[in-house]
Every structure is written in C-alpha cells, then in structure tokens.
Write an enzyme that holds these catalytic residues in place. Structure first.
Site, PDB file in Angstrom:
ATOM      1  NE  ARG A 144      -4.126   1.833   0.940  1.00 14.10           N
ATOM      2  CZ  ARG A 144      -5.139   2.150   0.154  1.00 14.10           C
ATOM      3  NH1 ARG A 144      -5.166   1.760  -1.120  1.00 14.10           N
ATOM      4  NH2 ARG A 144      -6.155   2.850   0.621  1.00 14.10           N
ATOM      5  CB  THR A 155      -9.237  -0.892  -7.724  1.00 16.54           C
ATOM      6  OG1 THR A 155      -9.247   0.290  -6.942  1.00 16.54           O
ATOM      7  CG2 THR A 155      -8.332  -1.913  -7.103  1.00 16.54           C
ATOM      8  CB  THR A 202      -5.948   0.797  -6.829  1.00 12.45           C
ATOM      9  OG1 THR A 202      -6.831   1.775  -7.351  1.00 12.45           O
ATOM     10  CG2 THR A 202      -5.510   1.227  -5.444  1.00 12.45           C
ATOM     11  CG  ASP A 213      -8.553   5.217  -0.216  1.00 10.64           C
ATOM     12  OD1 ASP A 213      -9.615   5.728  -0.619  1.00 10.64           O
ATOM     13  OD2 ASP A 213      -7.992   4.271  -0.801  1.00 10.64           O
ATOM     14  CB  SER A 259      -7.112  -0.389   1.158  1.00 12.00           C
ATOM     15  OG  SER A 259      -7.575  -0.965  -0.042  1.00 12.00           O
ATOM     16  N   GLY A 267     -13.728  -1.732  -7.330  1.00 12.40           N
ATOM     17  CA  GLY A 267     -15.054  -1.261  -6.939  1.00 12.40           C
ATOM     18  C   GLY A 267     -15.049  -0.347  -5.735  1.00 12.40           C
ATOM     19  N   GLY A 268     -13.875   0.189  -5.364  1.00  9.40           N
ATOM     20  CA  GLY A 268     -13.826   1.140  -4.253  1.00  9.40           C
ATOM     21  C   GLY A 268     -14.430   0.543  -2.990  1.00  9.40           C
TER      22      GLY A 268
HETATM   23  N1  GLY Z   1      -8.505   3.292  -3.180  1.00  7.64           N
HETATM   24  C1  GLY Z   1      -9.588   2.450  -2.827  1.00  7.64           C
HETATM   25  C2  GLY Z   1      -9.230   1.441  -1.785  1.00  7.64           C
HETATM   26  O1  GLY Z   1      -8.061   1.133  -1.602  1.00  7.64           O
HETATM   27  O2  GLY Z   1     -10.092   0.953  -1.117  1.00  7.64           O
END
Ligand code: GLY
Length: 533
Positions: A66, A345, A363, A387, A416, A437-438
């Site tokens: 991340r 993503t 993503t 986020d 995330s 899908g966020g």
């Molecule tokens: N950027 C969306 C997630 O990582 O949930």
C-alpha cells in the site's frame, strides 16, 4: 490460468506459466504488463495487496504494498484554516499522492516467492515491449480515456502520452506509444527496484509530486518497504477463508460478514431473494459502521481484529438484526451521501499447475489516479491519500467515513477496501477471487464467495449475477439492474431505500477442483480468463 481485466496481460501471465514459471512469476509479469495496457488502474505509481499461496508449504503470505503518506504529513493536511475538509487537496493535488508501493511489492514477491527460473528483468520484458512498440487503443482504454479527459488534460506530460490532439484523448484505433514508461521499466529491469526508489526514476517522481503541491521527498521513497503480514483467517461452510489484513479493511469485513451470514439458510431462502438481500444488507451496514470506527493502519492503531472476525461477535451482531425490517443507518451512526464512484482499481487471480495461487488487487485510487504522468517517466501517479479520513465526519470520494484510526499521519498507510481472497478446502486452493469497486469491493467479494459456496454457482455464474451493496452511509441499498421489480418492492416494504444503479465491480476469479481449473472474468468489463497448456 490467469484471470485479469485485460486480455494482453492475461496472455503474458499464461506465457510465463507455460515456460515453467510459478503463479508468483506470472503475477509479477501481469502486474508490470497491466501498468502498460490498463493504465487507469494497473500501475507502477500506485500500490496494492497480494496474497500468495504456496501449495508445497501449505502456507499463505500477505504482501502489503500500500502507498504510504510522506514523512511531512500533518494530521490536518487536507483541511483549510477553518478545519473544513477540502477534497480538492486529497483528490487533485500532489498532497494526495502516497509513496508508491507497486514496484517494491512486485519485486519482493519475485525475490522471495518466484520459482527462480525467471529474473525480474525477464518478467518485466513483455511490459517493456508493449510500452516501446505500442499497441492499438481498444477495449477498456478506448472507453476510459474520454471519461478521464478533464483529469488527464490538466498536465502537459499526461497529454503527451494519452491525447491525440489538443482537445481529445486517444481513440479506438489510435496507437499508444509509451516510450518514457518503456525507459522507466528498462531501468527497473536493469537496476532492480532501487531505480524507482533511489535513482533517476524516483527523482523525477518526487519532482512531479512537489510541482503538483505535494511534500514527498527522495527520503520518503528510499524508506519505502513492502511489508509481509499475517493473513486473516476465517471459516465458512467448511472452507478456510484467507484474506488481507489491515491496512486493508477487506479481509476483516469479508470474514465478519461471512460469520454473520453463516447462521442463515441463505441457499434455501434463495439467491437474491428479498429475504437474502435484506439479511445481507443489514449485515453490511453493521460491518461498514465498524469499519469507520475501528480500522486503520495497524502500525499506528490497534485494530480489534480478533473481535471483528470472531464467531461470538458475529452472533452478537446477528442478534441485533431484524429479519423483517431495515434498520435506518442513522440509528447506527450519522453519515453523508456518496459523492463519487467508478471502478478504477484492478484485480487478477492466478493458479499454476502445482496449486500455487496469487490473488492481487492494486490501484491508483481514481481512474488514472491523480491524472499526472511524472514528466520523463511515463508513470501515472496515485491520489491514494484520499482514502484517509481527513477529519471525523468527512467522507472521502467513496462516501466512506472514518475516524481517528484512519486519520492522516506521517508515514502512515491509508485504509483500503481491497480484498484479494483465497478459499482453501482441506488445505488446497478452491477459489481465488477479488475485484475493483472502491468501497464496494468488500461486498462484491462477499457475494462472490456466497454465490459459489452457498448458492452452488460456478465462477462464471457468480461473476455475471446481479449484485447488491450497502455501506451503512449513505443509507441506501444499491442494486444492479436485473433484479425483479417484485423483489425490489418486497425490499422497500421492509424499509430499504433502494437505488437501482449501474454495474458493481469486475470480479476476476479462478476455481479449482483437483486438476480442473475454471476461470471467469467479469462480463461487466473486458477482461480475459486464459488457460495455459
Ligand atoms: N482506493 C480504494 C481502496 O483502496 O479501497
């Protein structure tokens, strides 16, 4: 077999498998290839999460790559003088760019879990060829570029790559050459990840972020590390569910939701019947309320994972759910409406002939991230720091609320929803899945598991079936087109505020039964599940 959101990348992964590579080798090659062929989500300038299952060792590893906030990230970085959240700062300036983790994550996976038959350079080579020789714009690229025109058009370095003239992005049939990206990839191939974190590529990334108003330094890049974490484990109907721990909230809540729902006879209540959807929605509200309160980077806050994923806690939550009436979200906690949504993503799943598996989601956050190509690198940069919960009560681009646990901080990773997941049965891989899908990723993965395990669907049926989503706030039950009006009316009669909205997710799944593999790439997008010989 490789299931990904882009056919060239799937083919590249299968080619590595056919040449004797393992699932990790293929995953690394696919990860670099998607940065070229699916630039809105595949990336070098973003980050993600990878689960690796090693069949011989009966072991699953979680790699957290991340993005990380730069050292100089004050708590109020996205607030104005009056303490108000300014979404523009996290979404449209260099302040939103997290230190990218993808190159470190892929290199780490290769070095520790690759077969040893391929060098990193060999795995990057197909991506270099695609970037240098170019390819014809089609499919996802042709669809997504015009949608991101405004974001991409802000930066001359981005226009130089993705625009055909002053006003239009590249169109179907145009050629996309990415020569700077080919050069960056070549440097990483030759020098290893340090080319990105401590070399020419990195210096250019830092210069671009700072020119866009960010505070990233070379020291931030140099200190970036991919982190191995203990995967989260749950169980559902005799399967072991292996999932991603924080700083993703995905694993915790997929397991929590399965725990809550396992006591209900969903199969006999019927797939997507009003009662099944009602129970799922009520459970989802509770999970997302917990997410907002408790989840954050585990290196900064104590996340009560044991409780969240325990059967006892699930039983307690279940006891509070009404099987007849929708509980208003406002009774659970106050929130704000969803502001922005799309699928940006990307996920891919890989299983090799020995039963090793990779489940990888990565993503740039928004489609094409910040929209900024770092000049001279061809690398699109993320806006992942959106986020974070900028302040209590302020929602991010996905309408997600959060609190202190996910507040911005120096060198912290934002929470995330990415949920790469592997199901094991008797210790062997049975299902590898995940999706973009966020905020919806968690519920998409939940429904994929329920469809396969509870409702007896194959992965193709599961990929195509109508999905629903509730994230507590806003208080709406989102349902894809295709559900009967009768069912929607029954849900409304139970008190749900239903919104029929377009597609949810792009699931890339592989199921395995003995020597049989079945792959499915979500029909909502244009991916490809490709089987090797
Ligand atoms: N950027 C969306 C997630 O990582 O949930």
């Amino acid at each position: 077999m490789v299931a990904s959101q882009e056919a060239r990348a799937s083919r590249i992964g299968v080619d590595i498998l056919e040449r004797g590579g393992n699932a990790v080798d293929a995953a690394v090659a696919v990860g670099f290839a998607l940065a070229v062929t699916l630039p809105r989500a595949g990336n070098l300038g973003g980050g993600g999460f990878m689960l690796v299952h090693l069949a011989a060792l009966k072991k699953t590893i979680a790699i957290d790559y991340r993005e990380t906030a730069p050292f100089d990230t004050p708590h109020d970085v996205f607030l104005d003088e009056g303490g108000r959240f300014v979404p523009e700062r996290s979404q449209s300036t260099g302040l939103g760019v997290g230190v990218p983790g993808t190159v470190a994550g892929l290199a780490h996976a290769h070095a520790k879990y690759g077969s040893g038959r391929f060098s990193l350079s060999q795995l990057i080579a197909p991506a270099i060829t695609l970037a240098r020789d170019g390819f014809i714009v089609d499919d996802d690229l042709a669809d997504s570029l015009p949608q991101a025109l405004e974001r991409l058009g802000r930066y001359p370095s981005t226009r130089a790559v993705f625009f055909r003239n002053e006003t239009e992005t590249k169109q179907r049939g145009d050629q996309l050459l990415q020569l700077d990206l080919a050069e960056s990839l070549s440097q990483i191939a030759q020098q290893g990840p340090q080319a990105f974190y401590d070399g020419g590529v990195g210096s250019r990334v830092v210069a671009a972020v700072r020119a866009a108003g960010g505070r990233m330094t070379l020291e931030d890049l140099k200190s970036y590390r991919a982190i191995e974490r203990e995967p989260l484990r749950g169980s559902f109907r005799g399967r072991e569910v292996v999932a991603m721990p924080p700083p993703s909230s995905g694993g915790a809540h997929v397991i929590q939701l399965l725990n809550i729902l396992e006591a209900y006879p969903l199969a006999s209540l019927g797939h997507n019947s009003a009662q099944t959807i009602h129970l799922m929605a009520e459970a989802m509200k509770r999970a997302y309320a917990d997410r907002a309160e408790f989840l954050g980077d585990p290196d900064f806050v104590v996340v009560p994972l044991r409780g969240l994923t325990s059967k006892a806690y699930a039983a307690q939550v279940r006891g509070e759910l009404s099987s007849d009436r929708a509980r208003p979200s406002a009774d659970i906690r106050h929130g704000e409406p969803l502001a922005y949504e799309s699928d940006q993503t990307t996920h891919y799943s890989i299983v090799d002939k020995d039963g090793n598996a990779v489940s990888n989601t990565y993503t740039l956050n928004f489609s094409y991230g910040l929209g900024l190509v770092a000049p001279g690198t061809g690398i699109l940069l993320n806006n992942e720091l959106d986020d974070f919960a900028a302040r209590e009560g302020a929602s991010n681009a996905y309408g997600m609320l959060g609190g202190e646990a996910n507040a911005p901080a120096s060198r912290k990773r934002p929470l995330s929803s990415m949920s790469p997941t592997i199901l094991l049965r008797d210790g062997e891989v049975e299902l590898v899945t995940g999706s973009p899908g966020g905020s919806r990723i968690i519920t998409i993965v939940l429904q994929t598991i329920l469809d396969v395990v509870e409702h007896g669907m194959n992965v193709a049926e599961a990929a195509a079936s109508v999905r629903v989503h509730h994230q507590w706030q806003p208080d709406e039950l989102r349902i894809e087109r295709g559900l009967s009006l009768d069912t929607i009316r029954l849900l409304q009669a139970k008190g749900h505020s239903v919104r029929v909205a377009p597609t949810i997710g792009s699931v890339q799944s592989i199921s395995r039964s003995g020597a049989w593999l079945m792959g499915a790439s979500d029909p909502r997008q244009r991916g490809a599940a490709t089987l090797g010989h």
